[in-house]
Design an enzyme around this catalytic site. Sequence first.
Site, PDB file in Angstrom:
ATOM      1  N   ASP A 211       0.880  -1.168   0.000  1.00  0.00           N
ATOM      2  CA  ASP A 211       0.000   0.000   0.000  1.00  0.00           C
ATOM      3  C   ASP A 211       0.927   1.230   0.000  1.00  0.00           C
ATOM      4  O   ASP A 211       2.120   1.103   0.314  1.00  0.00           O
ATOM      5  CB  ASP A 211      -0.861  -0.040   1.274  1.00  0.00           C
ATOM      6  CG  ASP A 211      -1.661   1.220   1.476  1.00  0.00           C
ATOM      7  OD1 ASP A 211      -2.264   1.704   0.503  1.00  0.00           O
ATOM      8  OD2 ASP A 211      -1.677   1.741   2.616  1.00  0.00           O
TER       9      ASP A 211
ATOM     10  N   ASP B 171      -0.130   5.048   0.988  1.00  0.00           N
ATOM     11  CA  ASP B 171      -0.385   6.010   2.068  1.00  0.00           C
ATOM     12  C   ASP B 171      -0.308   5.326   3.426  1.00  0.00           C
ATOM     13  O   ASP B 171      -1.093   4.424   3.717  1.00  0.00           O
ATOM     14  CB  ASP B 171      -1.784   6.626   1.890  1.00  0.00           C
ATOM     15  CG  ASP B 171      -1.908   7.459   0.621  1.00  0.00           C
ATOM     16  OD1 ASP B 171      -0.977   8.219   0.317  1.00  0.00           O
ATOM     17  OD2 ASP B 171      -2.944   7.342  -0.061  1.00  0.00           O
TER      18      ASP B 171
ATOM     19  N   GLY C 113      -7.364   3.866   3.597  1.00  0.00           N
ATOM     20  CA  GLY C 113      -7.417   2.845   2.553  1.00  0.00           C
ATOM     21  C   GLY C 113      -8.685   2.887   1.719  1.00  0.00           C
ATOM     22  O   GLY C 113      -8.811   2.171   0.730  1.00  0.00           O
TER      23      GLY C 113
ATOM     24  N   ARG D 275     -11.726   8.001  -2.297  1.00  0.00           N
ATOM     25  CA  ARG D 275     -12.166   9.376  -2.020  1.00  0.00           C
ATOM     26  C   ARG D 275     -13.695   9.452  -1.893  1.00  0.00           C
ATOM     27  O   ARG D 275     -14.227  10.011  -0.939  1.00  0.00           O
ATOM     28  CB  ARG D 275     -11.689  10.275  -3.164  1.00  0.00           C
ATOM     29  CG  ARG D 275     -11.590  11.728  -2.793  1.00  0.00           C
ATOM     30  CD  ARG D 275     -11.109  12.543  -3.986  1.00  0.00           C
ATOM     31  NE  ARG D 275      -9.839  12.072  -4.533  1.00  0.00           N
ATOM     32  CZ  ARG D 275      -9.321  12.465  -5.690  1.00  0.00           C
ATOM     33  NH1 ARG D 275      -9.949  13.342  -6.433  1.00  0.00           N
ATOM     34  NH2 ARG D 275      -8.162  11.990  -6.130  1.00  0.00           N
TER      35      ARG D 275
ATOM     36  N   SER E  66      -5.396   5.206  -4.288  1.00  0.00           N
ATOM     37  CA  SER E  66      -5.267   6.655  -4.503  1.00  0.00           C
ATOM     38  C   SER E  66      -5.047   6.997  -5.973  1.00  0.00           C
ATOM     39  O   SER E  66      -4.181   6.428  -6.642  1.00  0.00           O
ATOM     40  CB  SER E  66      -4.104   7.205  -3.686  1.00  0.00           C
ATOM     41  OG  SER E  66      -3.878   8.551  -4.057  1.00  0.00           O
TER      42      SER E  66
ATOM     43  N   ASN F  92      -3.938   9.804  -6.705  1.00  0.00           N
ATOM     44  CA  ASN F  92      -2.749  10.667  -6.637  1.00  0.00           C
ATOM     45  C   ASN F  92      -1.455   9.859  -6.506  1.00  0.00           C
ATOM     46  O   ASN F  92      -0.380  10.448  -6.404  1.00  0.00           O
ATOM     47  CB  ASN F  92      -2.854  11.605  -5.436  1.00  0.00           C
ATOM     48  CG  ASN F  92      -3.989  12.604  -5.586  1.00  0.00           C
ATOM     49  OD1 ASN F  92      -4.057  13.322  -6.578  1.00  0.00           O
ATOM     50  ND2 ASN F  92      -4.895  12.646  -4.625  1.00  0.00           N
TER      51      ASN F  92
ATOM     52  N   ASP G 180      -1.529  -0.523   6.256  1.00  0.00           N
ATOM     53  CA  ASP G 180      -1.718   0.177   7.541  1.00  0.00           C
ATOM     54  C   ASP G 180      -3.203   0.346   7.867  1.00  0.00           C
ATOM     55  O   ASP G 180      -3.535   0.892   8.917  1.00  0.00           O
ATOM     56  CB  ASP G 180      -1.064   1.570   7.502  1.00  0.00           C
ATOM     57  CG  ASP G 180      -1.804   2.516   6.581  1.00  0.00           C
ATOM     58  OD1 ASP G 180      -2.177   2.092   5.462  1.00  0.00           O
ATOM     59  OD2 ASP G 180      -2.028   3.675   6.970  1.00  0.00           O
TER      60      ASP G 180
HETATM   61  C1  BG6 Z   1      -5.793   5.695   0.127  1.00  0.00           C
HETATM   62  C2  BG6 Z   1      -5.863   6.502   1.417  1.00  0.00           C
HETATM   63  O1  BG6 Z   1      -4.491   5.279  -0.094  1.00  0.00           O
HETATM   64  O2  BG6 Z   1      -6.230   6.487  -0.962  1.00  0.00           O
HETATM   65  C3  BG6 Z   1      -7.256   7.070   1.618  1.00  0.00           C
HETATM   66  O3  BG6 Z   1      -5.525   5.655   2.504  1.00  0.00           O
HETATM   67  C4  BG6 Z   1      -7.675   7.862   0.390  1.00  0.00           C
HETATM   68  O4  BG6 Z   1      -7.254   7.881   2.764  1.00  0.00           O
HETATM   69  C5  BG6 Z   1      -7.563   6.979  -0.854  1.00  0.00           C
HETATM   70  O5  BG6 Z   1      -9.017   8.318   0.518  1.00  0.00           O
HETATM   71  C6  BG6 Z   1      -7.921   7.729  -2.128  1.00  0.00           C
HETATM   72  O6  BG6 Z   1      -6.950   8.687  -2.374  1.00  0.00           O
HETATM   73  P1  BG6 Z   1      -7.030   9.904  -3.372  1.00  0.00           P
HETATM   74  O7  BG6 Z   1      -5.620  10.426  -3.328  1.00  0.00           O
HETATM   75  O8  BG6 Z   1      -7.388   9.332  -4.715  1.00  0.00           O
HETATM   76  O9  BG6 Z   1      -8.043  10.842  -2.862  1.00  0.00           O
HETATM   77 MG    MG Z   2      -2.716   3.072   3.726  1.00  0.00          MG
END
Ligand code: BG6
Ligand code: MG
Length: 223
Positions: free
Chosen positions: A9, A11, A46, A49, A116, A118, A170
């Site tokens: 993972d 984040d 995890g 969004r 994510s 991002n 995590d």
């Molecule tokens: C996960 C995070 O890795 O990504 C979450 O633990 C988050 O908290 C999710 O909401 C989505 O991320 P993003 O960057 O696309 O908003």
């Molecule tokens: Mg995580």
Amino acid sequence: MPIKAFLFDLDGVIVDTAIYHYQAWKRLANELGFDISEEFNEQLKGVSRTDSLAIILAHGNLTLPDEEKTRLATQKNEWYLELVSRMTSDDILPGVPAFFSQVRQLGLLTALGSVSKNAPLILERIGMSNVFDAIIDGNKISKGKPDPEVFTKGAAELGVQPAECVVFEDAVAGVEAGKRGGMFVVGLGSPDVLTQADFVRPSLEAFTVEELLSQIEIDAKAV
Ligand code: BG6
Ligand code: MG
């Protein structure tokens, strides 16, 4: 089956962005007139969004039209991007570089498994874009954690079986995703929170790859 691949993972495992997701969601909740605690935040870790926003709005007893939800999710992401924009390789979590050099020495395959959208940006900021043999992120999946898709796709892209993979997570939702995918799951955090994980340690700094692999062998023999 011998372990061939490690699926990470992002984040909260590779980089401490979990705190920035929390800060941005907290700011959004505060603007909507309520608060979220660190304990509440465990269920957001995890989670995608859109799903995170749905959990927060339910917590605040708010029902909003879709356009407003889209606006709020975009706003949260803008705040999050402001927070992560100054990140560098100094923000990689302690123990990660040493752990990856052990992984490479042992010839294990690696994949990123993050929901994510991002993730590519974060990897670029911390200088880890070229470290993984496969990258599965929020742009490549249709179902977020706790669905196992992000990890089963990672295993498929690496050409290995789920039983040959170890997942590092995590988050409660991420641990569940790995277990549902049929993988051995290492929980990074507290055993009181990550109750479904097969092996729990505070961080990647707290154990060696050799130690983990021998524990997996012992567990397999005990079955
Ligand atoms: C996960 C995070 O890795 O990504 C979450 O633990 C988050 O908290 C999710 O909401 C989505 O991320 P993003 O960057 O696309 O908003
Ligand atoms: Mg995580």
